[in-house]
Design an enzyme around this catalytic site. Structure first.
Site, PDB file in Angstrom:
ATOM      1  N   HIS A  64       0.812  -1.115   0.142  1.00  0.00           N
ATOM      2  CA  HIS A  64       0.102   0.038   0.050  1.00  0.00           C
ATOM      3  C   HIS A  64       0.791   1.209   0.089  1.00  0.00           C
ATOM      4  O   HIS A  64       0.688   2.324  -0.931  1.00  0.00           O
ATOM      5  CB  HIS A  64      -1.054   0.190   1.182  1.00  0.00           C
ATOM      6  N   PHE A 114      -2.491   5.442  -8.355  1.00  0.00           N
ATOM      7  CA  PHE A 114      -2.108   4.993  -6.810  1.00  0.00           C
ATOM      8  C   PHE A 114      -0.926   5.496  -6.495  1.00  0.00           C
ATOM      9  O   PHE A 114      -0.624   6.190  -5.299  1.00  0.00           O
ATOM     10  CB  PHE A 114      -2.209   3.681  -6.981  1.00  0.00           C
ATOM     11  N   GLU A 118       0.562   7.804  -3.485  1.00  0.00           N
ATOM     12  CA  GLU A 118       1.360   7.726  -2.435  1.00  0.00           C
ATOM     13  C   GLU A 118       2.566   8.687  -2.343  1.00  0.00           C
ATOM     14  O   GLU A 118       3.061   9.057  -1.356  1.00  0.00           O
ATOM     15  CB  GLU A 118       1.839   6.185  -2.738  1.00  0.00           C
ATOM     16  N   LYS A 121       1.381  12.537  -1.325  1.00  0.00           N
ATOM     17  CA  LYS A 121       0.822  12.645   0.002  1.00  0.00           C
ATOM     18  C   LYS A 121       1.903  12.145   1.121  1.00  0.00           C
ATOM     19  O   LYS A 121       2.194  12.781   2.010  1.00  0.00           O
ATOM     20  CB  LYS A 121      -0.372  11.606   0.315  1.00  0.00           C
ATOM     21  N   HIS A 122       2.746  10.977   0.736  1.00  0.00           N
ATOM     22  CA  HIS A 122       3.561  10.513   1.867  1.00  0.00           C
ATOM     23  C   HIS A 122       5.117  10.692   1.261  1.00  0.00           C
ATOM     24  O   HIS A 122       6.054  10.916   2.048  1.00  0.00           O
ATOM     25  CB  HIS A 122       3.469   9.008   2.227  1.00  0.00           C
TER      26      HIS A 122
END
Ligand SMILES: *[C@@H]1O[C@H](CO)[C@@H](O)[C@H](O)[C@H]1NC(C)=O
Ligand SMILES: *[C@@H]1O[C@H](CO)[C@@H](O)[C@H](O)[C@H]1NC(C)=O
Length: 229
Positions: A64, A114, A118, A121-122
């Site tokens: 994830h 996706f 990721e 955001k991160h």
């Protein structure tokens, strides 16, 4: 002379401000959560799923994300809008990403949405440690170091729709990896609690697994389903 000293003091202020900014952006997190998801538990919920355009993913945990987090439980997000996801930076990783980091969101797509989410955001919150390419390459490498499905299956815990005790799931992973995982559950469409995501922790240079300094919040029943996929 007066003008020069004003300039000098302004320069010092700017340098100090710059130092503080650099310093604060370079370490605004203490460790990473490395999060893997069970595709069967993503797909059998009320929300359902879509397979990527490359086809049904393997019956395995998928990545994830790798999420910078702080020891107090909070986390930074969306840290650098000047460095958005750029697919050309990970073209050499794309085929491995499709295998190990498959998207399940609808509508069917190739995964770029996706991965972009990721990174934006991160990943932008740990760019002092990992640039875009390293962020994805390092996360792939972390997955290859601990085979969660193998750890569970070796302990007789298989994705067959049966229920297993939460304790036995944690102890199978601890036994195989030496690490205490955090298990996140969700509900299938009938409301049964099931194994959804497994969190492990990685140190702030993203180069070694560690025991988690803090766990997220959430609830699993003491016995949870491990759905097939
Ligand atoms: C699962 O369902 C229970 C009620 O049966 C609810 O309390 C819980 O919040 C749900 N969990 C998730 C992750 O949606
Ligand atoms: C992270 O772990 C690796 C491997 O154990 C170690 O070499 C590295 O120094 C650690 N980094 C930090 C910031 O603790």
């Amino acid at each position: 002379m007066k003008i020069q000293s004003d300039h000098a003091s302004l320069l010092i202020k700017l340098l100090t401000l710059n130092f503080l900014l650099v310093f604060s952006t370079s370490q605004d997190f203490d460790f990473f959560y490395f999060v893997q998801q069970w595709p069967g538990s993503y797909c059998d919920t009320k929300q359902s799923c879509c397979y990527p355009i490359t086809g049904k993913p393997a019956s395995d945990f998928g990545i994830h994300g790798l999420w910078p987090n702080r020891n107090d439980g909070s986390y930074p997000s969306n840290c650098d809008s000047n460095n958005p996801f750029d697919a050309s930076k990970i073209s050499d990783l794309k085929s491995e990403m499709q295998l190990e980091w498959p998207t399940l969101s609808c509508p069917s797509n190739d995964g770029l949405t996706f991965w972009s989410h990721e990174w934006d955001k991160h990943g932008t919150c740990s760019e002092s440690v990992l640039d875009q390419h390293d962020y994805f390459a390092t996360t792939l490498s972390l997955k290859s170091q601990i085979n969660l499905l193998h750890a569970l299956e070796s302990a007789g815990i298989e994705p067959n729709g049966e229920k297993y005790s939460l304790r036995s799931i944690k102890s199978a992973i601890k036994g195989a990896s030496g690490l205490t995982p955090w298990i996140q559950c969700n509900n299938d469409s009938s409301g049964n609690s099931q194994l959804y995501q497994i969190y492990l922790c990685v140190n702030s240079s993203a180069s070694g697994f560690i025991e988690c300094p803090v766990f997220p919040n959430g609830h699993c029943d003491s016995s949870i389903e491990f759905p097939s996929f």
